[in-house]
Design a protein around this motif. Structure first.
Motif, PDB file in Angstrom:
ATOM      1  N   ASP A 190       8.764   9.854 -16.195  1.00  0.00           N
ATOM      2  CA  ASP A 190       9.995   8.976 -16.932  1.00  0.00           C
ATOM      3  C   ASP A 190       9.648   7.318 -17.393  1.00  0.00           C
ATOM      4  N   LEU A 191       9.202   6.514 -16.068  1.00  0.00           N
ATOM      5  CA  LEU A 191       8.875   5.445 -15.853  1.00  0.00           C
ATOM      6  C   LEU A 191       7.242   5.364 -16.315  1.00  0.00           C
ATOM      7  N   VAL A 192       6.562   5.814 -16.628  1.00  0.00           N
ATOM      8  CA  VAL A 192       4.855   5.875 -16.841  1.00  0.00           C
ATOM      9  C   VAL A 192       5.188   5.933 -18.456  1.00  0.00           C
ATOM     10  N   LEU A 193       5.736   7.150 -19.126  1.00  0.00           N
ATOM     11  CA  LEU A 193       6.409   6.978 -20.867  1.00  0.00           C
ATOM     12  C   LEU A 193       6.511   5.526 -21.188  1.00  0.00           C
ATOM     13  N   LEU A 194       7.756   5.037 -20.689  1.00  0.00           N
ATOM     14  CA  LEU A 194       8.490   4.024 -20.519  1.00  0.00           C
ATOM     15  C   LEU A 194       7.732   3.027 -21.273  1.00  0.00           C
ATOM     16  N   GLU A 195       7.213   2.642 -19.560  1.00  0.00           N
ATOM     17  CA  GLU A 195       6.544   1.774 -19.621  1.00  0.00           C
ATOM     18  C   GLU A 195       4.793   1.393 -20.828  1.00  0.00           C
ATOM     19  N   ASP A 196       5.121   0.145 -21.385  1.00  0.00           N
ATOM     20  CA  ASP A 196       3.498   0.149 -22.063  1.00  0.00           C
ATOM     21  C   ASP A 196       3.037  -1.144 -22.155  1.00  0.00           C
ATOM     22  N   TYR A 197       3.521  -2.147 -21.094  1.00  0.00           N
ATOM     23  CA  TYR A 197       3.928  -3.600 -21.487  1.00  0.00           C
ATOM     24  C   TYR A 197       2.354  -4.424 -20.462  1.00  0.00           C
ATOM     25  N   GLY A 198       1.532  -2.802 -19.880  1.00  0.00           N
ATOM     26  CA  GLY A 198       0.345  -3.895 -18.512  1.00  0.00           C
ATOM     27  C   GLY A 198       1.235  -3.478 -17.393  1.00  0.00           C
TER      28      GLY A 198
END
Length: 361
Positions: free
Chosen positions: A237-245
């Protein structure tokens, strides 16, 4: 000990680390410096109340160690070295201190030791038998409530600093927990930090905290003795949420072993099916998870398994064909790779990477 030049410093630290370390030095984050022979020790403040402890060695080449999550050649080391270069007189010299001690009598030395212990009773452990480090047991639900209670609404001035100051002690408390409990704390912190990060700008200190939590989480997973993946759904879920490098996906790589890779992949595949079956499919997140599956297998040296896994995925766009083509090439199945690459090139959507790969075959 000769001072290193700024050019030497820039050559041994990457540009991002050097830049952040320079900012730490310039803003006065170095609070203590000690020198002995060809070594420096110091304390450098990060994002929380307690400073990190740094050691720098100039013996053969510049190297630094730190008790921060990065641990080696970090921005805190840069800050300490810059302090030494520019303010050598601010450092305590152990060699000089040692020579002064030789001139003192037994009673004077005893008084010095007692004064240290009186000011900080816990330092008596420095002069007694080694202490056993024990793992603390905490109420994880209480930790989660404390973290989730942190919101920007409470602060009308410098909210980022105050949020970080509130969350940093929680991160530090995880260092003495069992690895599996520490992972839970770091995941909870990362989730909250990402939530807050989406609400604010210029969140430099919050970026540091997220990166440190990711690094600490990876280190805790490496210490975990079990093979069964822990908190797998929460991490995905964190992997899908995070998109900031912030490279949250590194947590999956830290937990992956040849014994549990199939469990991890099955959960990722289940998430992919959910994305594909959604009313508004998210092709970006789908591709992100497929890439993770592919690279997880490669990380463990399982190239054939990587190929098998992505071969079972639906080929929906040029990115899918590109991924499959590269996997086939990596296993030297060039004719099959060319066949799929040709199919992908014919698709209407634009992806010059696939066209370039086609031209190289």
């Amino acid at each position: 000990m000769n001072k290193p030049s700024l050019e030497e410093l820039k050559n041994v630290f990457d540009s991002k680390t050097y830049s952040r370390g320079f900012n730490y030095y310039k803003n006065g984050h170095v609070c203590l410096g000690v020198k002995k022979d060809d070594k420096l020790w110091g304390e450098v403040y990060g994002t929380g109340y307690a400073p990190y402890k740094v050691q720098v060695d100039f013996n053969d080449k510049i190297s630094s160690r730190c008790n921060c999550p990065v641990g080696y050649m970090c921005k805190h080391g840069v800050a300490l070295i810059l302090k030494w270069i520019n303010c050598k007189e601010d450092f305590l010299d152990i060699d000089l201190f040692k020579s002064n001690l030789k001139d003192k009598g037994k009673d004077e030395l005893l008084d010095m030791i007692l004064s240290v212990v009186v000011d900080d009773p816990f330092k008596i452990t420095l002069f007694t038998s080694s202490k056993t480090k024990t793992e603390k047991v905490i109420d994880l639900n209480a930790i989660k409530k404390r973290v989730n209670h942190t919101n920007l609404d409470y602060y009308d001035y410098d909210p980022v600093y105050k949020v970080v100051s509130e969350l940093e002690p929680v991160k530090n408390s995880a260092q003495n927990l069992k690895p599996e409990d520490a992972v839970y704390v770091y995941i909870t912190l990362i989730n909250k930090c990402l939530e807050l990060y989406m609400e604010i700008q210029d969140a430099y200190a919050l970026e540091d905290l997220i990166e440190e939590c990711v690094e600490d989480c990876c280190n805790s997973l490496k210490l975990f003795s079990g093979d069964e993946p822990i908190y797998l759904k929460e991490i995905i879920d964190l992997v899908l949420l995070e998109d900031y490098g912030f490279e949250v996906a590194n947590i999956l790589f830290a937990m992956a072993t040849k014994n549990n890779i199939q469990i991890i992949v099955e959960e990722l595949q289940a998430q992919i099916k959910q994305l594909e079956g959604a009313e508004l499919p998210n092709h970006y997140k789908r591709g992100k998870l497929i890439n993770i599956i592919y690279h997880l297998y490669h990380y463990l040296g399982l190239k054939e398994e990587a190929l098998i896994a992505i071969s079972k995925m639906e080929l929906e766009n040029k990115d899918d064909y590109l991924r499959l083509g590269k996997a086939l090439i990596s296993t030297k199945k060039y004719e099959e790779a060319l066949m799929y690459i040709k199919e992908g090139v014919r698709l209407e959507d634009v992806d010059f990477r696939l066209d370039e790969l086609f031209l190289t075959l």
